[in-house]
Design a protein around this motif. Structure first.
Motif, PDB file in Angstrom:
ATOM      1  N   ASP A 239     -28.774 -41.583 102.194  1.00  0.00           N
ATOM      2  CA  ASP A 239     -29.883 -41.738 101.579  1.00  0.00           C
ATOM      3  C   ASP A 239     -30.174 -43.041 101.315  1.00  0.00           C
ATOM      4  OD1 ASP A 239     -32.356 -40.622 100.101  1.00  0.00           O
ATOM      5  OD2 ASP A 239     -31.152 -41.572  98.540  1.00  0.00           O
ATOM      6  N   PRO A 240     -31.392 -43.913 101.572  1.00  0.00           N
ATOM      7  CA  PRO A 240     -31.403 -45.392 101.326  1.00  0.00           C
ATOM      8  C   PRO A 240     -31.477 -45.760  99.776  1.00  0.00           C
ATOM      9  CG  PRO A 240     -32.936 -44.601 103.169  1.00  0.00           C
ATOM     10  CD  PRO A 240     -32.212 -43.253 102.722  1.00  0.00           C
ATOM     11  N   ALA A 241     -32.371 -44.562  99.320  1.00  0.00           N
ATOM     12  CA  ALA A 241     -32.545 -45.041  97.762  1.00  0.00           C
ATOM     13  C   ALA A 241     -31.002 -44.927  97.135  1.00  0.00           C
ATOM     14  CB  ALA A 241     -33.383 -44.017  97.055  1.00  0.00           C
ATOM     15  N   THR A 242     -30.195 -44.059  97.432  1.00  0.00           N
ATOM     16  CA  THR A 242     -28.997 -43.948  96.925  1.00  0.00           C
ATOM     17  C   THR A 242     -28.250 -44.951  97.232  1.00  0.00           C
ATOM     18  OG1 THR A 242     -28.961 -41.476  96.964  1.00  0.00           O
ATOM     19  CG2 THR A 242     -26.653 -42.477  96.889  1.00  0.00           C
ATOM     20  N   ALA A 243     -28.164 -45.476  98.385  1.00  0.00           N
ATOM     21  CA  ALA A 243     -27.505 -46.755  98.834  1.00  0.00           C
ATOM     22  C   ALA A 243     -27.809 -47.825  98.051  1.00  0.00           C
ATOM     23  CB  ALA A 243     -27.590 -46.993 100.295  1.00  0.00           C
ATOM     24  N   GLU A 244     -28.927 -48.233  97.917  1.00  0.00           N
ATOM     25  CA  GLU A 244     -29.507 -49.027  96.736  1.00  0.00           C
ATOM     26  C   GLU A 244     -29.043 -49.119  95.651  1.00  0.00           C
ATOM     27  OE1 GLU A 244     -33.759 -49.462  97.188  1.00  0.00           O
ATOM     28  OE2 GLU A 244     -33.638 -49.621  99.377  1.00  0.00           O
ATOM     29  N   ALA A 245     -28.945 -47.876  94.901  1.00  0.00           N
ATOM     30  CA  ALA A 245     -28.390 -47.862  93.508  1.00  0.00           C
ATOM     31  C   ALA A 245     -27.087 -47.849  93.674  1.00  0.00           C
ATOM     32  CB  ALA A 245     -28.734 -46.430  93.175  1.00  0.00           C
ATOM     33  N   ILE A 246     -26.500 -47.590  94.642  1.00  0.00           N
ATOM     34  CA  ILE A 246     -24.745 -47.993  94.870  1.00  0.00           C
ATOM     35  C   ILE A 246     -24.797 -49.320  94.518  1.00  0.00           C
ATOM     36  CG2 ILE A 246     -22.890 -47.863  96.040  1.00  0.00           C
ATOM     37  CD1 ILE A 246     -23.627 -45.060  97.000  1.00  0.00           C
ATOM     38  N   VAL A 247     -25.284 -50.290  95.483  1.00  0.00           N
ATOM     39  CA  VAL A 247     -25.100 -51.689  95.524  1.00  0.00           C
ATOM     40  C   VAL A 247     -25.640 -52.005  94.137  1.00  0.00           C
ATOM     41  CG1 VAL A 247     -25.709 -53.919  96.533  1.00  0.00           C
ATOM     42  CG2 VAL A 247     -25.380 -51.868  98.012  1.00  0.00           C
ATOM     43  N   ARG A 248     -26.827 -51.928  93.656  1.00  0.00           N
ATOM     44  CA  ARG A 248     -27.060 -52.133  92.319  1.00  0.00           C
ATOM     45  C   ARG A 248     -26.017 -52.144  91.111  1.00  0.00           C
ATOM     46  NH1 ARG A 248     -31.414 -50.047  92.625  1.00  0.00           N
ATOM     47  NH2 ARG A 248     -30.995 -48.422  91.414  1.00  0.00           N
ATOM     48  N   ARG A 249     -25.350 -50.727  91.258  1.00  0.00           N
ATOM     49  CA  ARG A 249     -24.208 -50.426  90.197  1.00  0.00           C
ATOM     50  C   ARG A 249     -23.108 -51.285  90.313  1.00  0.00           C
ATOM     51  NH1 ARG A 249     -25.680 -45.016  91.247  1.00  0.00           N
ATOM     52  NH2 ARG A 249     -23.605 -44.598  92.338  1.00  0.00           N
ATOM     53  N   CYS A 250     -22.767 -51.755  91.678  1.00  0.00           N
ATOM     54  CA  CYS A 250     -21.655 -52.418  91.823  1.00  0.00           C
ATOM     55  C   CYS A 250     -21.695 -53.731  91.594  1.00  0.00           C
ATOM     56  CB  CYS A 250     -21.248 -52.574  93.240  1.00  0.00           C
ATOM     57  SG  CYS A 250     -20.379 -50.371  93.571  1.00  0.00           S
ATOM     58  N   ALA A 251     -23.011 -54.391  91.796  1.00  0.00           N
ATOM     59  CA  ALA A 251     -23.450 -55.711  91.607  1.00  0.00           C
ATOM     60  C   ALA A 251     -23.523 -56.059  89.988  1.00  0.00           C
ATOM     61  CB  ALA A 251     -24.653 -56.077  92.128  1.00  0.00           C
ATOM     62  N   ALA A 252     -23.756 -55.285  89.235  1.00  0.00           N
ATOM     63  CA  ALA A 252     -23.866 -55.116  87.950  1.00  0.00           C
ATOM     64  C   ALA A 252     -22.324 -55.463  87.311  1.00  0.00           C
ATOM     65  CB  ALA A 252     -24.354 -53.968  87.227  1.00  0.00           C
ATOM     66  N   LEU A 253     -21.512 -55.185  88.143  1.00  0.00           N
ATOM     67  CA  LEU A 253     -20.036 -55.244  87.559  1.00  0.00           C
ATOM     68  C   LEU A 253     -19.368 -56.308  88.120  1.00  0.00           C
ATOM     69  CD1 LEU A 253     -18.861 -51.389  88.258  1.00  0.00           C
ATOM     70  CD2 LEU A 253     -19.013 -52.677  86.150  1.00  0.00           C
ATOM     71  N   ARG A 254     -19.719 -56.617  89.555  1.00  0.00           N
ATOM     72  CA  ARG A 254     -19.202 -58.077  89.874  1.00  0.00           C
ATOM     73  C   ARG A 254     -20.549 -58.708  90.829  1.00  0.00           C
ATOM     74  NH1 ARG A 254     -13.684 -58.399  90.932  1.00  0.00           N
ATOM     75  NH2 ARG A 254     -14.234 -60.299  91.938  1.00  0.00           N
TER      76      ARG A 254
END
Length: 316
Positions: A239-254
């Motif tokens: 799911d493209p929206a899910t993928a974007e959210a995953i990257v966003r969450r990880c980028a908030a950490l790193r």
């Protein structure tokens, strides 16, 4: 059918649990065949981020034994040539206090201690854990099995009754829902994103600032970002929206992850059950059926321990 049965053992299922069980049996001297519907690259195991850690698995009392036995094996493999795809890697489990870690882990996991402020901006524990590169590990398991005299056969089955062996080991994971049948097995969908690694060498499992779960694992093929745990979701389409959210969450950490080039999207269905089914039964036609499924997201973590127990039951 009884007169046509093979005296060997057939392991049904070619994921990490099935292949590991087959390796243990073959190296004990048994004649073993693996029946697998999918090539290793198409199994649920191939999608796993594959950090050793007991995750969503019951019964915990038994899972401890299985996990610790597996940890021993992974440590041995990590000390080898590297062909197995197993490495010991430092990382942080965020949101966990050191004094909250179960004693059986605190006394055994290498390097386990409270994370420093420089390592993680919050409460966390630091540890050196096995991190397994599944695209390398699964073919390695298969090669080790064949080297021990095992045979892999591409076979799809609609019933375990089709298996032409006196001893059958059921490592079918999610497919056990229909094959056994066992309605207690259900799918928990996990989606991952693999990005070009900007230089991260340690793993991290934590919650992002909004409380959403996030993890990142540095693997040879890229930085694996996750993830999701969607109950009773069966779609294998990313799911493209899910993928974007995953990257966003990880980028908030790193923050260095933001803008990293996406290399791959992965989706897998974890075979979750209220408790792992690892037991032996005698069928009405005299055959022995050993069940070894329902490991959820902890299949890699307990694979060798469960394999040893399944092999004991199969050879009893």
């Amino acid at each position: 059918m009884a007169s046509e049965l093979s005296d060997g053992i057939v392991v049904v299922g070619g994921g990490v649990v099935g292949l590991t069980t087959a390796v243990v049996l073959a190296e004990q001297g048994h004649r073993v065949r693996v029946w697998t519907r999918d090539p290793v690259a198409a199994t649920t195991s191939a999608v796993a981020g594959a950090l050793w850690w007991p995750y969503r698995i019951e019964p915990m009392a038994l899972a401890r034994t299985w996990a610790l036995r597996s940890l021993e094996v992974y440590e041995e493999l990590a000390a080898g040539s590297g062909a197995s795809g197993v490495r010991m890697v430092e990382g942080v489990l965020g949101g966990t206090r050191f004094d909250e870690v179960d004693g059986w882990l605190a006394g055994r996991v290498p390097g386990l201690r409270a994370a420093t402020a420089a390592e993680y901006a919050g409460t966390g524990v630091r540890a050196r854990l096995p991190l397994i590169d599944m695209p390398a590990h699964l073919p390695w398991l298969r090669e080790r099995f064949v080297a021990a005299g095992g045979v892999v056969q591409a076979r799809a089955v609609s019933s375990l009754g089709e298996v032409d062996a006196r001893v059958v080991v059921n490592c079918t994971g999610l497919a056990a829902r229909e094959l056994v049948p066992d309605p207690a097995v259900r799918a928990v969908r996990g989606q991952l994103v693999v990005v070009e690694n900007p230089g991260i060498t340690t793993w991290l499992v934590a919650d992002d600032p909004d409380g959403e779960h996030a993890y990142l694992f540095p693997q040879p093929g890229g930085l694996v970002l996750g993830g999701t745990s969607e109950e009773d979701a069966w779609s294998l389409e990313p799911d493209p929206a899910t993928a974007e959210a995953i990257v966003r969450r990880c980028a908030a950490l790193r923050p260095e992850i933001a803008g990293a080039r996406v290399l791959e999207h992965r989706v897998g269905l974890r075979p979750v059950r209220d408790a792992v089914r690892l037991e032996r039964e005698r069928l009405s036609d005299g055959r022995v059926l050993v069940h070894n499924y329902g490991h959820g997201g902890a299949g890699v973590t307990v694979a060798w321990g469960c394999a040893r127990e399944a092999a004991r039951l199969a050879a009893a």
